[in-house]
Motif scaffolding. Sequence first.
Motif, PDB file in Angstrom:
ATOM      1  N   ILE A 173      18.590  53.514  26.454  1.00  0.00           N
ATOM      2  CA  ILE A 173      18.166  54.142  25.293  1.00  0.00           C
ATOM      3  C   ILE A 173      17.444  53.346  24.532  1.00  0.00           C
ATOM      4  N   GLU A 174      17.557  51.975  24.374  1.00  0.00           N
ATOM      5  CA  GLU A 174      16.488  51.116  23.627  1.00  0.00           C
ATOM      6  C   GLU A 174      15.238  51.390  24.359  1.00  0.00           C
ATOM      7  N   SER A 175      14.996  51.328  25.644  1.00  0.00           N
ATOM      8  CA  SER A 175      13.654  51.408  26.410  1.00  0.00           C
ATOM      9  C   SER A 175      13.017  52.590  26.071  1.00  0.00           C
ATOM     10  N   LYS A 176      13.781  53.779  25.828  1.00  0.00           N
ATOM     11  CA  LYS A 176      13.253  55.234  25.636  1.00  0.00           C
ATOM     12  C   LYS A 176      12.599  55.081  24.062  1.00  0.00           C
ATOM     13  N   LEU A 177      13.569  54.654  23.162  1.00  0.00           N
ATOM     14  CA  LEU A 177      13.162  54.327  21.720  1.00  0.00           C
ATOM     15  C   LEU A 177      11.730  53.910  21.756  1.00  0.00           C
ATOM     16  N   LEU A 178      11.789  52.657  22.528  1.00  0.00           N
ATOM     17  CA  LEU A 178      10.483  51.884  22.349  1.00  0.00           C
ATOM     18  C   LEU A 178       9.162  52.589  22.893  1.00  0.00           C
ATOM     19  N   GLU A 179       9.545  53.476  23.964  1.00  0.00           N
ATOM     20  CA  GLU A 179       8.280  54.413  24.394  1.00  0.00           C
ATOM     21  C   GLU A 179       7.947  55.302  23.195  1.00  0.00           C
ATOM     22  N   GLU A 180       8.851  55.892  22.510  1.00  0.00           N
ATOM     23  CA  GLU A 180       8.588  56.912  21.376  1.00  0.00           C
ATOM     24  C   GLU A 180       8.282  56.411  20.157  1.00  0.00           C
ATOM     25  N   LEU A 181       8.723  55.252  19.618  1.00  0.00           N
ATOM     26  CA  LEU A 181       8.598  54.707  18.290  1.00  0.00           C
ATOM     27  C   LEU A 181       7.949  53.298  18.347  1.00  0.00           C
ATOM     28  N   THR A 182       7.367  52.717  17.323  1.00  0.00           N
ATOM     29  CA  THR A 182       6.728  51.486  17.279  1.00  0.00           C
ATOM     30  C   THR A 182       8.057  50.409  17.155  1.00  0.00           C
ATOM     31  N   PRO A 183       7.721  49.348  17.701  1.00  0.00           N
ATOM     32  CA  PRO A 183       8.481  47.979  17.819  1.00  0.00           C
ATOM     33  C   PRO A 183       9.021  47.788  16.492  1.00  0.00           C
ATOM     34  N   GLU A 184       8.064  47.875  15.064  1.00  0.00           N
ATOM     35  CA  GLU A 184       8.418  47.427  13.904  1.00  0.00           C
ATOM     36  C   GLU A 184       9.649  48.535  13.435  1.00  0.00           C
ATOM     37  N   PHE A 185       9.566  49.925  13.680  1.00  0.00           N
ATOM     38  CA  PHE A 185      10.440  50.777  13.280  1.00  0.00           C
ATOM     39  C   PHE A 185      12.067  50.502  14.283  1.00  0.00           C
ATOM     40  N   CYS A 186      11.623  50.121  15.447  1.00  0.00           N
ATOM     41  CA  CYS A 186      12.807  50.025  16.268  1.00  0.00           C
ATOM     42  C   CYS A 186      13.802  48.905  15.621  1.00  0.00           C
ATOM     43  N   ASN A 187      12.890  47.681  15.181  1.00  0.00           N
ATOM     44  CA  ASN A 187      13.546  46.566  14.588  1.00  0.00           C
ATOM     45  C   ASN A 187      14.524  46.712  13.380  1.00  0.00           C
ATOM     46  N   ARG A 188      14.158  47.711  12.686  1.00  0.00           N
ATOM     47  CA  ARG A 188      14.665  48.324  11.419  1.00  0.00           C
ATOM     48  C   ARG A 188      15.963  48.894  11.643  1.00  0.00           C
ATOM     49  N   LEU A 189      16.177  49.692  12.835  1.00  0.00           N
ATOM     50  CA  LEU A 189      17.453  50.281  13.271  1.00  0.00           C
ATOM     51  C   LEU A 189      18.593  49.046  13.342  1.00  0.00           C
ATOM     52  N   THR A 190      19.540  49.409  12.706  1.00  0.00           N
ATOM     53  CA  THR A 190      20.915  48.543  12.824  1.00  0.00           C
ATOM     54  C   THR A 190      21.783  48.878  13.908  1.00  0.00           C
ATOM     55  N   ALA A 191      21.607  49.826  14.369  1.00  0.00           N
ATOM     56  CA  ALA A 191      22.808  50.445  15.251  1.00  0.00           C
ATOM     57  C   ALA A 191      22.104  51.827  16.075  1.00  0.00           C
ATOM     58  N   ILE A 192      22.451  51.935  17.436  1.00  0.00           N
ATOM     59  CA  ILE A 192      22.154  53.017  18.035  1.00  0.00           C
ATOM     60  C   ILE A 192      23.547  53.867  18.589  1.00  0.00           C
ATOM     61  N   VAL A 193      23.653  55.019  17.988  1.00  0.00           N
ATOM     62  CA  VAL A 193      24.979  55.503  18.170  1.00  0.00           C
ATOM     63  C   VAL A 193      24.775  56.818  19.234  1.00  0.00           C
ATOM     64  N   PRO A 194      24.805  56.775  20.511  1.00  0.00           N
ATOM     65  CA  PRO A 194      24.747  57.925  21.311  1.00  0.00           C
ATOM     66  C   PRO A 194      25.800  58.992  21.040  1.00  0.00           C
ATOM     67  N   PHE A 195      25.795  60.322  21.058  1.00  0.00           N
ATOM     68  CA  PHE A 195      26.660  61.065  21.323  1.00  0.00           C
ATOM     69  C   PHE A 195      26.599  62.395  22.065  1.00  0.00           C
ATOM     70  N   ALA A 196      27.661  63.068  22.508  1.00  0.00           N
ATOM     71  CA  ALA A 196      27.430  64.154  23.374  1.00  0.00           C
ATOM     72  C   ALA A 196      27.520  65.239  22.597  1.00  0.00           C
ATOM     73  N   SER A 197      26.617  66.412  22.948  1.00  0.00           N
ATOM     74  CA  SER A 197      26.597  67.683  22.368  1.00  0.00           C
ATOM     75  C   SER A 197      27.961  68.284  22.421  1.00  0.00           C
ATOM     76  N   LEU A 198      28.325  69.022  21.311  1.00  0.00           N
ATOM     77  CA  LEU A 198      29.594  69.721  21.442  1.00  0.00           C
ATOM     78  C   LEU A 198      29.451  71.084  22.265  1.00  0.00           C
ATOM     79  N   LYS A 199      30.151  71.461  23.016  1.00  0.00           N
ATOM     80  CA  LYS A 199      30.276  72.640  23.958  1.00  0.00           C
ATOM     81  C   LYS A 199      30.787  73.802  23.252  1.00  0.00           C
TER      82      LYS A 199
END
Length: 91
Positions: A1-27
Amino acid sequence: IESKLLEELTPEFCNRLTAIVPFASLKKKDIPQVVVVHLKKLREQFLQHRRIQLSWDENVVKHLSGVNYNPKLGMRTIGKEVAQQVAFALQ
């Protein structure tokens, strides 16, 4: 997930994130549980503000579960739809 974020967002912005919480869509099978959660909230509100006892059975949950499900929006519209249907039924 982190590598995908770094592809889409700047490193400066990614450094401001305190947590990455993946979730599954409800069915679609999860809709009845979401409907019941919203009905319980409405029951509390009606009892507290209007002194109206709100109850339901499985048929009500089935009906409300089939109304306006949009896969793109997921469960976001369910609460609004449940409130509208209950208000209409009480008129």
